[in-house]
Design a protein around this motif. Structure first.
Motif, PDB file in Angstrom:
ATOM      1  N   SER A 393       0.820  -1.215   0.000  1.00 44.25           N
ATOM      2  CA  SER A 393       0.000   0.000   0.000  1.00 44.25           C
ATOM      3  C   SER A 393       0.853   1.262   0.000  1.00 44.25           C
ATOM      4  N   LEU A 394       2.020   1.193   0.625  1.00 41.91           N
ATOM      5  CA  LEU A 394       2.931   2.338   0.652  1.00 41.91           C
ATOM      6  C   LEU A 394       3.900   2.311  -0.524  1.00 41.91           C
ATOM      7  N   ASP A 395       4.394   1.123  -0.873  1.00 43.43           N
ATOM      8  CA  ASP A 395       5.361   1.017  -1.964  1.00 43.43           C
ATOM      9  C   ASP A 395       4.768   1.470  -3.293  1.00 43.43           C
ATOM     10  N   VAL A 396       3.489   1.198  -3.496  1.00 43.48           N
ATOM     11  CA  VAL A 396       2.871   1.558  -4.777  1.00 43.48           C
ATOM     12  C   VAL A 396       2.762   3.070  -4.951  1.00 43.48           C
ATOM     13  N   MET A 397       2.801   3.812  -3.848  1.00 46.26           N
ATOM     14  CA  MET A 397       2.694   5.271  -3.951  1.00 46.26           C
ATOM     15  C   MET A 397       3.908   5.875  -4.649  1.00 46.26           C
ATOM     16  N   SER A 398       5.061   5.202  -4.584  1.00 45.71           N
ATOM     17  CA  SER A 398       6.251   5.720  -5.275  1.00 45.71           C
ATOM     18  C   SER A 398       6.041   5.728  -6.784  1.00 45.71           C
ATOM     19  N   HIS A 399       5.242   4.777  -7.297  1.00 40.43           N
ATOM     20  CA  HIS A 399       4.940   4.741  -8.729  1.00 40.43           C
ATOM     21  C   HIS A 399       4.036   5.908  -9.120  1.00 40.43           C
ATOM     22  N   ILE A 400       3.153   6.289  -8.217  1.00 37.25           N
ATOM     23  CA  ILE A 400       2.284   7.438  -8.486  1.00 37.25           C
ATOM     24  C   ILE A 400       3.081   8.730  -8.387  1.00 37.25           C
ATOM     25  N   GLN A 401       4.012   8.771  -7.427  1.00 40.08           N
ATOM     26  CA  GLN A 401       4.839   9.974  -7.260  1.00 40.08           C
ATOM     27  C   GLN A 401       5.606  10.313  -8.531  1.00 40.08           C
ATOM     28  N   GLN A 402       5.997   9.295  -9.275  1.00 38.35           N
ATOM     29  CA  GLN A 402       6.765   9.518 -10.500  1.00 38.35           C
ATOM     30  C   GLN A 402       5.973  10.302 -11.539  1.00 38.35           C
ATOM     31  N   LEU A 403       4.651  10.222 -11.480  1.00 37.02           N
ATOM     32  CA  LEU A 403       3.819  10.936 -12.434  1.00 37.02           C
ATOM     33  C   LEU A 403       3.853  12.445 -12.194  1.00 37.02           C
ATOM     34  N   VAL A 504       3.873  -5.013  -7.366  1.00 34.03           N
ATOM     35  CA  VAL A 504       4.354  -4.626  -6.032  1.00 34.03           C
ATOM     36  C   VAL A 504       3.892  -5.651  -5.006  1.00 34.03           C
ATOM     37  N   PHE A 505       4.827  -6.214  -4.250  1.00 33.09           N
ATOM     38  CA  PHE A 505       4.446  -7.174  -3.200  1.00 33.09           C
ATOM     39  C   PHE A 505       3.679  -6.467  -2.094  1.00 33.09           C
ATOM     40  N   HIS A 506       2.656  -7.161  -1.555  1.00 28.48           N
ATOM     41  CA  HIS A 506       1.852  -6.577  -0.474  1.00 28.48           C
ATOM     42  C   HIS A 506       1.848  -7.455   0.777  1.00 28.48           C
ATOM     43  N   THR A 507       1.471  -8.727   0.647  1.00 30.55           N
ATOM     44  CA  THR A 507       1.370  -9.573   1.839  1.00 30.55           C
ATOM     45  C   THR A 507       1.484 -11.047   1.474  1.00 30.55           C
ATOM     46  N   HIS A 508       1.940 -11.843   2.424  1.00 26.49           N
ATOM     47  CA  HIS A 508       1.950 -13.295   2.272  1.00 26.49           C
ATOM     48  C   HIS A 508       0.607 -13.900   2.666  1.00 26.49           C
ATOM     49  N   LEU A 509      -0.278 -13.079   3.217  1.00 27.36           N
ATOM     50  CA  LEU A 509      -1.563 -13.573   3.728  1.00 27.36           C
ATOM     51  C   LEU A 509      -2.721 -12.886   3.023  1.00 27.36           C
ATOM     52  N   PRO A 510      -2.913 -13.126   1.721  1.00 31.88           N
ATOM     53  CA  PRO A 510      -4.036 -12.502   1.009  1.00 31.88           C
ATOM     54  C   PRO A 510      -5.366 -13.035   1.526  1.00 31.88           C
ATOM     55  N   GLN A 511      -6.352 -12.162   1.506  1.00 29.76           N
ATOM     56  CA  GLN A 511      -7.655 -12.566   2.024  1.00 29.76           C
ATOM     57  C   GLN A 511      -8.750 -11.770   1.343  1.00 29.76           C
ATOM     58  N   GLY A 512      -9.731 -12.467   0.770  1.00 25.93           N
ATOM     59  CA  GLY A 512     -10.879 -11.805   0.157  1.00 25.93           C
ATOM     60  C   GLY A 512     -10.468 -10.902  -0.998  1.00 25.93           C
ATOM     61  N   ARG A 513     -10.807  -9.633  -0.869  1.00 24.38           N
ATOM     62  CA  ARG A 513     -10.516  -8.662  -1.914  1.00 24.38           C
ATOM     63  C   ARG A 513      -9.056  -8.197  -1.911  1.00 24.38           C
ATOM     64  N   VAL A 514      -8.327  -8.534  -0.877  1.00 19.76           N
ATOM     65  CA  VAL A 514      -6.925  -8.138  -0.750  1.00 19.76           C
ATOM     66  C   VAL A 514      -6.030  -9.249  -1.266  1.00 19.76           C
TER      67      VAL A 514
END
Length: 525
Positions: A393-403, A504-514
Motif C-alpha cells: 500500500s505504501l510502496d505503490v505510492m512511489s509509482h504514483i509519485q513519478q507521475l 508490487v508485493f503486499h502480503t503473504h496472507l491474502p484474504q478476500g478482496r486483498v
C-alpha cells in the motif's frame, strides 16, 4: 537489560552513592532503593529511547489501517496545501481538526522553509510521533521507579521496548497512538498510593487532551478517576478547581479550532460517541463476537508478554489493582461494541507492561532467560509486521509519485480499484494529480437496500467498468488494483489498451478482496 542498566550508571551517580554509604550505614529499604534509582537521572535513558524509537520509525514501512493517513495526514495536507480529499466523517462532523492541526503545523513549517518534499511530508510526522513515544517510555520508567525501585522500573522499561505491538504502532500517525502516549503521560501524574509525583491538574489536563484527540480515551480513566475521587479528601476542590476549569478550557479550545475549519459550531466528540457508541454504526465496517478482545484482541497485542502479565497480576501489590481494573473495564466496554479492532485497546498496553515488568523482576534466577525469551519472541513479529506484511500500500505510492515529475502530469488520471482507503492519498504524492478511489461511506439514513460504491464494483467489476467508462475519453491513464482482480477484468484491460508496468508485493496472507500483490497498469498512448 545489562546495557540499559549500564546507561543508568554515571560518575556522578557513583559519587552520590559513595557519599550516602559514608553518611548512612544502615541497610536500605524500599525508600532507599527509590532514592538510589533517582540518582541516575533520565537523560541517558531518554537518549537510548530516542535512538531506539528513531530506528523503530524507519523499520516500520508497512500500512496498518486507513485512519493512519485519512484521519491525520490527509486532513493536514488539505489544511496547508488546499487540495486533497476529506472522508465522509468530516462532512458529518465526526472528527475534529485538533489532532490533524499538529501535523498541519509540521507541514506549514516545511512549506515556509521550502522543504515540503514528499519524503519529508511522509517521515517528519512519524519522527515526531517517535520522539513522543521515546518520552512516554521514560515517563513509564520514572513512574515505576517512584512507585517501586530502579530494578523494577528497568524491567517495565524493558518489557515496553520489547512489545511487538508497541513497536508496530507507536510511531504511526494514528489517533490511537496519540491516545496511548497521552495515557502514559497522564498515568505518570496520577495520584496512586505511594507516589509523590501525583498532580490532579496535570493528569486531568492530559486526559482532557486525549479525549479531544479521540473521545473514547476517557474509557480507561473512568475507574481511575472514580478511585481518585473516593480517596480525595477535598472532593469539592477537585471538581470545582480542576475538573470543571480543565474541561471547559479543553472543550472550548477544541470548539474554536473546529469552528475555524468547519465554518460552523460542531461538537465532534458528541457526534463521534453518538455514531460509534449510541447508534453503533461502526458495524458497517465489520463486527466480531463479544468475546473477541478476550480470546484474540488482548492475547495478540500482548503476544509472549501474556504469561508475564498474568503472573504479574498475581504478584503485584493491592495498590496496582486499580490498573488491572482499568484494563478489564476497558476491554469489557469495547466488547459491548460490535465493531472491534486491535488498535482500540492499544491504550491499555502500558498498564499491562507494569504487571509484565513486575513479573520479570520477581523471576530472580530465571530473569535473564525470561528477558532473552521476550526479546527474541517479539523480534520476529515486530520485524515481519513492520517491514513485510502489508507494505504494498505504501510502496505503490512511489509509482504514483513519478507521475508528478512527468511532463504529462496534467493528462494523468490514476484510479485505485482497491477496497476503499487501501492506500494513502495526496499526503504521499504531494502534487495536484487527478486521482480517484472506490468510496464506501456508510448509510446514515437507515436505508436497508443501501450499497456503497466499493461493494457495487466488486459485485460485478467488469460490468461496472464498462458502464462507468463507456467512452474512451473518460478512461484513467493508470489503474491500480490487487492481483486477485486481474483475471476478472482482463477483457476490459485488453480491449482498452492497458499494459502492466509494475508488480508490487503486499502480503503473504491474502484474504478476500486483498491480494498478495498490487498491479499497476498504464494505458498505451
Amino acid at each position: 537489560m545489562e546495557a540499559a542498566a549500564g546507561l543508568l550508571r554515571g560518575p556522578r551517580a557513583v559519587r552520590l552513592r559513595q557519599r550516602r554509604s559514608v553518611l548512612y550505614s544502615q541497610p536500605r529499604g524500599a525508600a532507599g532503593q527509590r532514592a538510589a534509582g533517582a540518582a541516575a537521572g533520565p537523560a541517558p535513558l531518554l537518549a537510548l529511547s530516542l535512538a531506539l524509537r528513531a530506528l523503530n520509525c524507519f523499520l516500520v514501512q508497512t500500512s496498518f489501517v486507513p485512519d493512519e493517513y485519512w484521519q491525520s495526514l490527509e486532513v493536514a495536507h488539505r489544511m496547508v496545501f488546499h487540495y486533497g480529499y476529506l472522508t465522509w466523517e468530516w462532512a458529518h462532523g465526526l472528527r475534529g481538526y485538533s489532532y490533524p492541526l499538529i501535523f498541519a503545523s509540521i507541514y506549514k513549517a516545511l512549506q515556509l522553509l521550502a522543504k515540503d518534499d514528499v519524503q519529508l511530508l511522509i517521515w517528519v510526522p512519524r519522527l515526531a510521533q517517535a520522539v513522543l513515544a521515546a518520552f512516554a517510555d521514560v515517563k513509564l520508567y520514572s513512574l515505576v521507579q517512584h512507585l517501586e525501585n530502579a530494578e523494577t522500573a528497568k524491567c517495565v522499561y524493558f518489557c515496553q521496548l520489547c512489545s511487538w505491538f508497541t513497536w508496530y504502532s507507536c510511531t504511526r500517525t494514528l489517533t490511537n497512538t496519540m491516545e496511548t502516549l497521552l495515557t502514559i503521560f497522564a498515568l505518570s501524574y496520577y495520584p496512586i498510593k505511594g507516589s509523590k509525583m501525583g498532580s490532579s491538574c496535570k493528569y486531568l489536563a492530559l486526559i482532557a487532551l486525549a479525549v479531544v484527540v479521540r473521545p473514547t480515551a476517557v474509557i480507561p480513566w473512568i475507574p481511575l478517576f472514580f478511585s481518585h475521587f473516593l480517596q480525595e479528601q477535598r472532593k469539592t476542590d477537585l471538581m470545582l478547581h480542576h475538573c470543571i476549569p480543565i474541561g471547559l478550557v479543553t472543550v472550548g479550545t477544541s470548539l474554536i479550532i473546529d469552528r475555524v475549519f468547519f465554518g460552523e459550531w460542531v461538537l465532534v466528540q458528541l457526534n463521534f460517541l453518538k455514531f460509534n457508541v449510541l447508534q453503533n454504526l461502526g458495524t458497517f465496517y465489520g463486527s466480531h463476537p463479544w468475546h473477541w478482545y478476550f480470546t484474540q484482541g488482548l492475547p495478540v497485542i500482548l503476544g509472549t508478554h501474556l504469561p508475564f502479565f498474568i503472573h504479574g497480576c498475581v504478584l503485584a501489590p493491592k495498590r496496582y489493582r486499580i490498573f488491572l481494573v482499568a484494563v478489564i473495564w476497558t476491554v469489557l466496554v469495547y466488547s459491548m461494541l460490535s465493531h472491534k479492532e486491535f488498535r482500540f485497546i492499544y491504550p491499555v498496553l502500558p498498564f499491562c507492561m507494569v504487571f509484565c515488568g513486575y513479573s520479570l523482576k520477581h523471576l530472580k534466577a530465571w530473569k535473564k532467560s525470561a528477558a532473552s525469551f521476550l526479546l527474541i519472541s517479539n523480534l520476529l513479529p515486530a520485524l515481519y509486521t513492520g517491514l513485510i506484511h502489508q507494505r504494498g500500500s505504501l510502496d505503490v505510492m512511489s509509482h504514483i509519485q513519478q507521475l508528478c515529475s512527468n511532463s504529462h502530469q496534467s493528462q494523468a488520471f490514476v484510479f485505485i480499484m482497491m477496497p476503499c482507503h487501501s492506500t494513502p492519498f495526496y499526503s504521499h504524492v504531494h502534487c495536484p494529480l487527478k486521482m480517484r478511489f472506490l468510496e464506501c461511506p456508510p448509510d446514515l439514513m437507515g436505508n436497508e437496500s443501501y450499497t456503497d460504491e466499493a461493494d457495487l464494483f466488486y459485485s460485478d467489476p467488469l460490468g461496472w467498468l464498462n458502464k462507468e467508462f463507456y467512452n474512451d475519453t473518460l478512461l484513467p491513464s493508470h489503474l491500480i488494483f490487487f492481483n486477485v482482480l486481474e483475471q476478472e477484468i482482463s477483457s476490459f484491460l485488453a480491449s482498452r489498451g492497458f499494459e502492466k508496468t509494475a508488480t508490487v508485493f503486499h502480503t503473504h496472507l491474502p484474504q478476500g478482496r486483498v491480494g498478495s500483490h498490487i498491479y499497476v497498469y498504464r494505458r498505451k498512448t
